[in-house]
Design an enzyme around this catalytic site. Sequence first.
Site, mmCIF file in Angstrom:
data_model
loop_
_atom_site.group_PDB
_atom_site.id
_atom_site.type_symbol
_atom_site.label_atom_id
_atom_site.label_comp_id
_atom_site.label_asym_id
_atom_site.label_seq_id
_atom_site.Cartn_x
_atom_site.Cartn_y
_atom_site.Cartn_z
ATOM 1 N N GLU A 27 0.827 -1.216 0.000
ATOM 2 C CA GLU A 27 0.000 0.000 0.000
ATOM 3 C C GLU A 27 0.857 1.260 0.000
ATOM 4 O O GLU A 27 2.053 1.207 0.300
ATOM 5 C CB GLU A 27 -0.948 0.012 1.190
ATOM 6 C CG GLU A 27 -0.257 0.072 2.543
ATOM 7 C CD GLU A 27 -1.154 0.642 3.645
ATOM 8 O OE1 GLU A 27 -1.633 1.773 3.508
ATOM 9 O OE2 GLU A 27 -1.357 -0.069 4.654
ATOM 10 N N VAL A 109 -5.510 0.212 2.837
ATOM 11 C CA VAL A 109 -5.686 -1.237 2.689
ATOM 12 C C VAL A 109 -6.859 -1.514 1.741
ATOM 13 O O VAL A 109 -6.776 -2.374 0.851
ATOM 14 C CB VAL A 109 -5.908 -1.904 4.074
ATOM 15 C CG1 VAL A 109 -6.380 -3.342 3.926
ATOM 16 C CG2 VAL A 109 -4.629 -1.835 4.904
ATOM 17 N N LYS A 162 -3.612 -1.877 15.760
ATOM 18 C CA LYS A 162 -3.183 -1.100 16.931
ATOM 19 C C LYS A 162 -4.328 -0.937 17.900
ATOM 20 O O LYS A 162 -5.484 -0.846 17.488
ATOM 21 C CB LYS A 162 -2.754 0.286 16.474
ATOM 22 C CG LYS A 162 -1.516 0.288 15.637
ATOM 23 C CD LYS A 162 -0.976 1.696 15.535
ATOM 24 C CE LYS A 162 0.303 1.730 14.740
ATOM 25 N NZ LYS A 162 0.072 1.937 13.306
HETATM 26 N N1 PSU Z 1 -3.265 1.529 10.770
HETATM 27 C C1 PSU Z 1 -1.941 1.479 10.956
HETATM 28 N N2 PSU Z 1 -1.135 1.997 10.015
HETATM 29 C C2 PSU Z 1 -1.617 2.563 8.873
HETATM 30 C C3 PSU Z 1 -3.023 2.599 8.675
HETATM 31 C C4 PSU Z 1 -3.798 2.084 9.648
HETATM 32 O O1 PSU Z 1 -1.492 0.975 11.971
HETATM 33 O O2 PSU Z 1 -0.848 3.041 8.035
HETATM 34 C C5 PSU Z 1 -3.563 3.186 7.401
HETATM 35 C C6 PSU Z 1 -3.789 2.077 6.360
HETATM 36 O O3 PSU Z 1 -3.608 2.611 5.079
HETATM 37 C C7 PSU Z 1 -5.246 1.727 6.576
HETATM 38 C C8 PSU Z 1 -5.826 3.082 6.850
HETATM 39 O O4 PSU Z 1 -5.862 1.107 5.465
HETATM 40 O O5 PSU Z 1 -4.855 3.748 7.655
HETATM 41 C C9 PSU Z 1 -7.149 3.005 7.564
HETATM 42 O O6 PSU Z 1 -7.701 4.284 7.657
HETATM 43 P P1 PSU Z 1 -9.190 4.459 8.208
HETATM 44 O O7 PSU Z 1 -9.130 4.014 9.653
HETATM 45 O O8 PSU Z 1 -9.478 5.914 8.075
HETATM 46 O O9 PSU Z 1 -10.048 3.582 7.367
#
Ligand code: PSU
Length: 306
Positions: A27, A109, A162
């Site tokens: 990604e 993702v 996380k």
């Molecule tokens: N969680 C992590 N590292 C990241 C992301 C999430 O520990 O880099 C990034 C990834 O690209 C994931 C996105 O797909 O954040 C999710 O964002 P949202 O929660 O806004 O869907």
Amino acid sequence: MNLKKYLDVAPEVAQAIQTGKPVVALESTIISHGMPYPQNVQTALRVEQIIRDSGAVPATIAILGGRLKAGLSPEEIEYLGKKGLNVTKASRRDLAVLVSRGEDGATTVTTTMMIAHMAGIQVFATGGIGGVHRGAETTMDISADLEELGSTPVLVVCAGAKSILDLGLTLEYLETHGVPVIGYGTKELPAFYTRKSGFEVDYRMDTPAEIAAAFHAGQEMGLRGGMLVTNPIPEEFAMDHETINRAIDQAIAEAREQGIHGKATTPFLLARVKDLTGGGSLDSNIQLVFNNARLAAQTAAELSRL
Ligand code: PSU
Ligand code: MN
């Protein structure tokens, strides 16, 4: 449907797909929003090298000038890394507008899975996935990543999620959407910076061949949706639970005070946790991505034999 009109598969990647060689998608939000420059670019290039050294072809995914890209050049990776937070974080809902406007987007993702699948790539390595946020019972903040895992047949290798998220609710959501959660060498869901979370995965698997066989069976049956492999961070790079949890609690409190919401939430929390832990977390973050890239390449190699 006229995918060719929108999708550029890099020649090396296209050739590997055609000849059945292992390919691993990567990604780009992790490059633009996940780490500072220049560590982001160094890490992205190193991850590609690790995948090559493990016998697979890397395909970093992004949207550049409105084109869906599967496979970037080092110059394109450098460009995204330098542009950093000025690149749009592109989830499923952003794709049509970015493409029609000819703009750039860093793929999460969700969109990495989508573009990988369009290109014919089955395996994808990342750091952490999005999930159900704490407090989602009132905010309804649930990452589109979980929906995508429920509908797009790509195997995603990550280091768990996380604890900025509600890990229990994240597992419930994945269960509802029919996504098998595999622990690599463990029955416990890893929590990204730490190997433990207190939550159980669905299945423990100990070899890339076992993972590949399960994914392959799902594919042959035509099951909808992906599979999530959670690979614990190597012990020597894991962080202290107390330190990381204190930083996460503070970051969440600050996000609430400042009214951070929508697509800004995850990048805000990630950046605050990193600052509050004084860069120690960046090291761990980089190492776990390397570790996931290796497992993804080995799994893609096993899958190419089936
Ligand atoms: N969680 C992590 N590292 C990241 C992301 C999430 O520990 O880099 C990034 C990834 O690209 C994931 C996105 O797909 O954040 C999710 O964002 P949202 O929660 O806004 O869907
Ligand atoms: Mn969200």
